[in-house]
Design an enzyme around this catalytic site. Sequence first.
Site, mmCIF file in Angstrom:
data_model
loop_
_atom_site.group_PDB
_atom_site.id
_atom_site.type_symbol
_atom_site.label_atom_id
_atom_site.label_comp_id
_atom_site.label_asym_id
_atom_site.label_seq_id
_atom_site.Cartn_x
_atom_site.Cartn_y
_atom_site.Cartn_z
ATOM 1 N N SER A 159 -5.223 -3.635 0.187
ATOM 2 C CA SER A 159 -5.364 -2.196 0.364
ATOM 3 C C SER A 159 -6.049 -1.883 1.698
ATOM 4 C CB SER A 159 -6.143 -1.654 -0.836
ATOM 5 O OG SER A 159 -5.889 -0.318 -1.009
ATOM 6 N N ASP B 264 3.590 0.310 -6.753
ATOM 7 C CA ASP B 264 2.313 0.771 -6.197
ATOM 8 C C ASP B 264 2.433 2.237 -5.773
ATOM 9 O OD1 ASP B 264 -0.044 1.181 -4.813
ATOM 10 O OD2 ASP B 264 0.045 -0.707 -3.731
ATOM 11 N N HIS C 137 -0.697 -1.127 -7.816
ATOM 12 C CA HIS C 137 -1.577 -1.472 -6.698
ATOM 13 C C HIS C 137 -2.457 -2.692 -6.999
ATOM 14 C CE1 HIS C 137 -3.490 -0.637 -2.935
ATOM 15 N NE2 HIS C 137 -4.672 -0.384 -3.465
#
Length: 724
Positions: free
Chosen positions: A589, A667, A699
């Site tokens: 991320s 995601d 995610h």
Amino acid sequence: MDIQVKTDPEEISGLYRELNLLPGLSRADLGPVITSQYGGKYCNIYTEWTQQDLERNESIKFCRQYVVFHDDKSVVFSGPSGNCTEIKGELLSKDSPSGEMKAVVRECSVKGDDKQFLEVWSKNIKAKSIDLTALKKHGKVYGDDQLSCLFSCLVWSHSETHLLYVAERKRPKAQSFFQTESPESIGHEKEMDLKVEPKEKTKGEQFVFYEDWGEALVGKSCPVLCVLDIEGNNVSVLEGVPEDISPGQAFWAPGDTGLVFVGWRHEPFRLGLKSCPNRRSSLFYVDLTGGECEQLSSGGSAVCSPRLSPDQCRIVYLECGVFGPHMQCSRLCMYDWYTKKRSVVVDVVERPGEDGFTGLYSSQLSRHCWSADSQRVLVACPQRSRKDLLVVDVTTGRVSSLTAKDEHMSSWSLLDVERDLMVVCCSSPSRPPSLSVGFLPSKDTQEDVLWVPLEEAQSQTDIAWRVLTFRPPADQDNRQYPGLDFEGLLIQPKEVQEGLKLPLVVVPHGGPHSVAVAQWLLSPAVFCRMGFAVLLVNYRGSIGFGQDSILSLPGNVGSQDVQDVHFAVQSVLQDGLFDQQKVAVSGGSHGGFLACHLIGQYQGFYRACVAFNPVTNLASMVGSTDIPDCPECLPDAAVWEQMLSKSPIKHVTKVKTPVLLLLGEEDRRVPNQQGLEFYRALKALKVPVRLLWYPGNNHSLSKVDAESDAFMGVALWLVQHLLG
Ligand SMILES: CC(=O)N[C@@H](C)C(=O)N[C@@H](C)C(=O)O
């Protein structure tokens, strides 16, 4: 000299399998105090654990009970009172306050149809089993997953006659304008007792878009509060909650006169809630007789975790600013039920002072967090790179730590507290999670808590770790927020052959307003057992270091955070213990954003890169993520230009490092197009790149097969490019 890192895939998967056996603690509930016929007091603790079953490719949940004998001040004897039992099909469960009954929301399949039942158990009898699906009063009940802190609840009324839970609002049946209903189908519906009135069938609404609450909350759009009257077998969906609010985290008000809940606003549109406790929300009370709804907290902030004191006079809750950084330093606020006055018990800490208290950083208070005298509140939260258990005096606002003297420097979580008996989970990078109990000392003593373990901690004696502090060089100091330092956690094999230089894996966390605390972490532990050192960096902007540190980052992403990580790496390398030629970077991320930046900005320095669902181009992400936080989200060339200039893709032409990308097909937070954009650029530039694609994963890439495959993919990528 070459290093002895384990490179054999069978040996690596064996290590992963071994450490993956260690379960995580997800819940502990203290039962009521029972006095035996000889006057001794004891209580039961119900615990739930999670573990990955690699063979079954499933994350399993099991329970284990413990018994604690005590004298109201200290633990006399404690231990397990049976073996583990796997739990299947339980979406939610809760004992009644007296311990006499238990409620369960169960999911099961009946003749091929998925159903949800609400069960009430009394003594050794399943006294009720209500088919919620057949009742058709609402949609699916919201479950108790990792996001339980957001909406879901299963709460007994104080009188133990009613149960409260949250479900998706029933949607009117939609129909095409061109669908003709055959008389038979109408008859069939009647037969099936579908109870759909003709007026409920709306034409032309079939394909209307329903906003939901984003990543990991897909399909959760309009929660409603539901109440079961146990005696009358009657489920009702509560009226009176404003239409533009999603209610959750509800509980029964004193005297069961109504419900208190958190309401998140829908307007101007829903933004992803996961990892974003800064969404505009307030505390509400809805009266059960008149249906009137009253707002209890201020309207311009974000609130969560309201908790009623044992004397039922006050509610504490966490509050933080709306918009701005997704995670910030919170205020602990209090609402007096009788005077209706609000007060701030603990305010935002901009800069930590002499006492070392860095502020409250939590989006979830423990379900029970009050001391028995209703004078103090317990909060577990990061304090720099450790999660500490703090006690707050609600009258004075004084904060002290119950765990600061811990010789292992572990991280602590509060699972339950009842009549001052606390159940906690503690772990460190070398100690897997373990369960302990201890009594909260009375208010005016300086006594330390005597923690009694309920299970032996299985220390990993071959893992060493320490916290390092970094002070950025003068030219990297933040002009607006000068003098901020930051930290890193260095985890490495304890025994290193003399003269051997270890390869180093650098891991910046995501967020960016998150933190890596000194707790048990599976992947770093396995890497360490393989022979790697791991450096987790809490760059400026991480939570747990004061609000100023958080505020120093917005506007400076892609530079300040990148420089901090690289500075930490260079500082660690100065000791000469690690091999400068064998440094890799891995992150997910925003951590993936940093990994991709580092390989572009420091060409050739990092020999391997791993990026899980990375943000690679802020300008292209803003239109597709579930958290497009820019106020109006309208096109603005200057803003887009800025976003692009702060993104890793800007530096991609300088990349020489081989990159492994791991992307989740579903995601919503960082859509996989971000990773694909980087992948295509690297392919065009002929930089070695490998892409692992995980269908059915969001995610977090946390499905058992995805997580285990990703671990092996990363381990072998590091072996190939650092040691090959
Ligand atoms: C707020 C948020 O989810 N930001 C993402 C870009 C991110 O970095 N997420 C972190 C918390 C993660 O590790 O998923």
